[in-house]
Design an enzyme around this catalytic site. Structure first.
Site, PDB file in Angstrom:
ATOM      1  N   ARG A 234      -9.139   0.462   3.251  1.00  0.00           N
ATOM      2  CA  ARG A 234      -8.187   1.419   2.684  1.00  0.00           C
ATOM      3  C   ARG A 234      -6.852   0.746   2.381  1.00  0.00           C
ATOM      4  O   ARG A 234      -6.132   1.189   1.474  1.00  0.00           O
ATOM      5  CB  ARG A 234      -7.934   2.570   3.668  1.00  0.00           C
TER       6      ARG A 234
ATOM      7  N   CYS B 172      -5.329   8.042   8.636  1.00  0.00           N
ATOM      8  CA  CYS B 172      -5.631   7.486   9.955  1.00  0.00           C
ATOM      9  C   CYS B 172      -5.402   8.524  11.044  1.00  0.00           C
ATOM     10  O   CYS B 172      -4.441   9.301  10.981  1.00  0.00           O
ATOM     11  CB  CYS B 172      -4.718   6.288  10.233  1.00  0.00           C
TER      12      CYS B 172
ATOM     13  N   ASP C 251       3.365   0.426  12.308  1.00  0.00           N
ATOM     14  CA  ASP C 251       2.182  -0.136  11.643  1.00  0.00           C
ATOM     15  C   ASP C 251       1.945  -1.609  12.002  1.00  0.00           C
ATOM     16  O   ASP C 251       0.960  -2.202  11.567  1.00  0.00           O
ATOM     17  CB  ASP C 251       2.301   0.023  10.113  1.00  0.00           C
TER      18      ASP C 251
ATOM     19  N   ARG D  82      -0.169  14.927  12.898  1.00  0.00           N
ATOM     20  CA  ARG D  82       0.639  14.443  11.772  1.00  0.00           C
ATOM     21  C   ARG D  82       1.146  15.648  10.980  1.00  0.00           C
ATOM     22  O   ARG D  82       0.646  15.965   9.891  1.00  0.00           O
ATOM     23  CB  ARG D  82      -0.182  13.484  10.899  1.00  0.00           C
TER      24      ARG D  82
ATOM     25  N   LYS E  76       0.830  -1.219   0.000  1.00  0.00           N
ATOM     26  CA  LYS E  76       0.000   0.000   0.000  1.00  0.00           C
ATOM     27  C   LYS E  76       0.857   1.259   0.000  1.00  0.00           C
ATOM     28  O   LYS E  76       0.667   2.157  -0.814  1.00  0.00           O
ATOM     29  CB  LYS E  76      -0.904  -0.016   1.230  1.00  0.00           C
ATOM     30  N   ASN E  77       1.809   1.327   0.941  1.00  0.00           N
ATOM     31  CA  ASN E  77       2.542   2.579   1.103  1.00  0.00           C
ATOM     32  C   ASN E  77       3.503   2.858  -0.050  1.00  0.00           C
ATOM     33  O   ASN E  77       3.917   4.000  -0.246  1.00  0.00           O
ATOM     34  CB  ASN E  77       3.266   2.610   2.451  1.00  0.00           C
TER      35      ASN E  77
HETATM   36  C1  UD1 Z   1       4.014   6.711   6.828  1.00  0.00           C
HETATM   37  C2  UD1 Z   1       3.024   5.608   6.565  1.00  0.00           C
HETATM   38  C3  UD1 Z   1       2.349   5.185   7.866  1.00  0.00           C
HETATM   39  C4  UD1 Z   1       3.383   4.856   8.932  1.00  0.00           C
HETATM   40  C5  UD1 Z   1       4.418   5.956   9.068  1.00  0.00           C
HETATM   41  C6  UD1 Z   1       5.580   5.596   9.989  1.00  0.00           C
HETATM   42  C7  UD1 Z   1       2.315   6.116   4.299  1.00  0.00           C
HETATM   43  C8  UD1 Z   1       1.213   6.580   3.407  1.00  0.00           C
HETATM   44  N1  UD1 Z   1       2.045   6.086   5.616  1.00  0.00           N
HETATM   45  O1  UD1 Z   1       3.272   7.822   7.324  1.00  0.00           O
HETATM   46  O2  UD1 Z   1       1.555   4.058   7.585  1.00  0.00           O
HETATM   47  O3  UD1 Z   1       2.724   4.706  10.170  1.00  0.00           O
HETATM   48  O4  UD1 Z   1       4.978   6.270   7.776  1.00  0.00           O
HETATM   49  O5  UD1 Z   1       6.223   4.436   9.536  1.00  0.00           O
HETATM   50  O6  UD1 Z   1       3.374   5.740   3.855  1.00  0.00           O
HETATM   51  N2  UD1 Z   1       6.799  14.093  11.292  1.00  0.00           N
HETATM   52  C9  UD1 Z   1       7.058  15.410  11.573  1.00  0.00           C
HETATM   53  N3  UD1 Z   1       7.076  16.285  10.525  1.00  0.00           N
HETATM   54  C10 UD1 Z   1       6.841  15.906   9.238  1.00  0.00           C
HETATM   55  C11 UD1 Z   1       6.582  14.553   8.970  1.00  0.00           C
HETATM   56  C12 UD1 Z   1       6.564  13.663  10.022  1.00  0.00           C
HETATM   57  O7  UD1 Z   1       7.260  15.792  12.728  1.00  0.00           O
HETATM   58  O8  UD1 Z   1       6.878  16.758   8.338  1.00  0.00           O
HETATM   59  C13 UD1 Z   1       6.784  13.099  12.405  1.00  0.00           C
HETATM   60  C14 UD1 Z   1       5.409  12.467  12.610  1.00  0.00           C
HETATM   61  O9  UD1 Z   1       4.599  13.244  13.457  1.00  0.00           O
HETATM   62  C15 UD1 Z   1       5.776  11.118  13.188  1.00  0.00           C
HETATM   63  C16 UD1 Z   1       7.117  10.784  12.535  1.00  0.00           C
HETATM   64  O10 UD1 Z   1       7.620  12.013  12.037  1.00  0.00           O
HETATM   65  O11 UD1 Z   1       5.979  11.236  14.575  1.00  0.00           O
HETATM   66  C17 UD1 Z   1       7.035   9.795  11.395  1.00  0.00           C
HETATM   67  O12 UD1 Z   1       6.100  10.239  10.425  1.00  0.00           O
HETATM   68  P1  UD1 Z   1       6.203   9.838   8.877  1.00  0.00           P
HETATM   69  O13 UD1 Z   1       7.273   8.824   8.708  1.00  0.00           O
HETATM   70  O14 UD1 Z   1       6.274  11.092   8.082  1.00  0.00           O
HETATM   71  O15 UD1 Z   1       4.812   9.178   8.637  1.00  0.00           O
HETATM   72  P2  UD1 Z   1       3.919   9.252   7.337  1.00  0.00           P
HETATM   73  O16 UD1 Z   1       4.781   9.414   6.123  1.00  0.00           O
HETATM   74  O17 UD1 Z   1       2.798  10.229   7.548  1.00  0.00           O
END
Ligand code: UD1
Length: 419
Positions: A398, A117, A306, A122, A22-23
């Protein structure tokens, strides 16, 4: 409204074939916008997030032909809009990949603030920091993000937090930028490598994906046609591995990459399960109650956040007291309240949950708060005594392809019912 009705008490046995990740899929599909040509994408998971992103691409002018359930051809030569429909983009998280892709393609995009989710705050500050470093102007307001750039120029970007989404998004924006972009403290998840492999197949020059430092040498354009197959889903594979342990079952998980699952395998061995690696499949079995464990979620190659709720189900019935420390998301223990309705004894506070292992779970009406929580509650229903009714299953659709059919093929008694 649909619900799943699960008659529990099953030891899962048999084979399951894992779908495309998915991701990875939700990033590769927007990445086709950088191609300005035709992409044939195979091994796409048949899930609702993929359908939504295909519909958004169509709204932007892409022509999409489904060859089979898991194979698609996308022609992005006639993209004619820079405004992604807000109501569609704000439904799911990965809509933010449209920003990196469209900035790279034409330097202009407007999307709704990403949904997805509910795992706590986020933020996307790291994405924005990266786009701005490359020369884009980003404005956020009225529920949308507008990113614009006359020209993107490669630069060095240090990520303050390890972020999957920001790493991929900056990679997307840099592929057609002038010069070299370096991403330091990059995330290393298998789907990051997969997106880089897709882009390189199409003519990009990305090195180091899967390590802390990714270098993207900008190219003038990508190839006009190419074919790519999405990597197997590490989290779906891990979900079935833990379902085997929770149910004291025996499952051959086919079409997976065992190295991507090393940390799950290590935990399974630690709690008394068996794992056999066959190269492109993995057999997981258990003949006794799992023993207690401590788990801390971390970016790859650490234990994936996850997989945390699925592990929570296993630890809820383990012998002894276990602890899970969630270090990525602040609200990822909502499922523990549902497990407690089924007889579990879990105390969750902040980023830590303590699991007093119980002998048995009992069927109950429960609600999926998010995608992985939903998968975990299916496993809980399968191992519980009695009947579990699982609501809010649109979260599960999803991200898991044919999940109830896959569990049924392993012996579970699980029905989808429309109300
Ligand atoms: C992706 C995955 C999600 C998974 C997550 C962590 C997808 C579509 N989703 O989510 O399933 O749970 O990786 O493995 O691929 N953060 C910041 N600033 C940012 C971005 C992130 O502070 O600009 C923080 C977030 O709050 C979180 C951490 O970084 O604590 C990791 O987030 P991130 O790896 O970005 O998650 P997603 O890409 O949203």
């Amino acid at each position: 409204m649909e619900k799943l009705v699960i008659k529990g008490g099953t030891r899962l046995k048999g084979e399951v074939t894992i779908s495309g990740a998915k991701n990875a899929a939700v990033a590769i599909l927007p990445a086709t916008l950088l191609v300005n040509g035709i992409c044939h994408i195979n091994n796409l998971p048949n899930i609702s997030d993929v359908k939504i992103i295909c519909n958004i691409l169509k709204e932007l002018g892409a022509k999409i032909t489904w060859k089979k359930e898991n194979e698609i051809t996308i022609d992005t030569t006639e993209i004619n809009s820079t405004k992604a429909p807000l109501e569609m983009t704000s439904k799911f998280r990965a809509s933010y990949y449209l920003i990196g892709s469209m900035l790279g393609r034409c330097g202009n995009i407007e999307v709704g603030l990403p949904g997805g989710c509910n795992l706590g705050a986020r933020p996307i500050d790291q994405h924005i920091k990266g786009f701005e470093a490359l020369g884009a102007k980003v404005t956020v307001g009225q529920g949308k993000i507008h990113a614009k750039a006359k020209k993107l120029v490669g630069t060095s970007i240090y990520m303050d937090v390890v972020s999957v989404g920001a790493t991929i998004n900056i990679m997307l924006a840099s592929v057609l930028a002038e010069g070299t972009t370096t991403i330091d403290n990059a995330a290393k998840e298998p789907h990051i490598v997969d997106v880089a492999n897709f882009l390189n197949t199409m003519g990009a020059d990305i090195r180091g994906a899967g390590t802390d430092v990714i270098k993207i040498n900008g190219v003038k354009q990508l190839k006009s046609e190419g074919t790519y197959s999405v990597v197997p889903d590490q989290i779906e594979a891990g979900t079935f591995m833990l379902a085997a342990i929770a149910s004291k079952g025996d499952i051959l998980v086919k079409n997976c990459i065992p190295e991507h699952l090393d940390c799950i395998t290590a935990k399974i061995l630690e709690i008394g399960g068996n794992v056999e690696d066959y190269g492109d499949s993995i057999r997981v079995s258990a003949n006794k109650r799992p023993s207690k464990a401590s788990v801390k979620t971390l970016p790859y190659p650490g234990f994936p956040t996850d997989m945390q709720p699925q592990m929570g189900v296993v630890l809820s019935i383990a012998n002894g007291t276990s602890i899970i420390n969630e270090s990525i998301w602040e609200s990822r223990f909502q499922y523990t309240a549902e497990l407690n309705k089924m007889g579990a004894q879990i105390t969750a506070q902040g980023k830590t949950a303590v699991f007093e292992g119980v002998d048995k779970l009992y069927g109950a009406p429960v609600y999926a708060s998010d995608l992985r929580a939903g998968a975990a509650l299916i496993i809980a229903g399968i191992i519980a005594d009695g009947v579990t009714e699982l609501y809010n299953i649109e979260h599960i659709d999803r991200g898991y392809e044919n999940i109830e059919e896959k569990f049924r093929n392993l012996g579970a008694n699980i029905q989808r019912i429309s109300e």
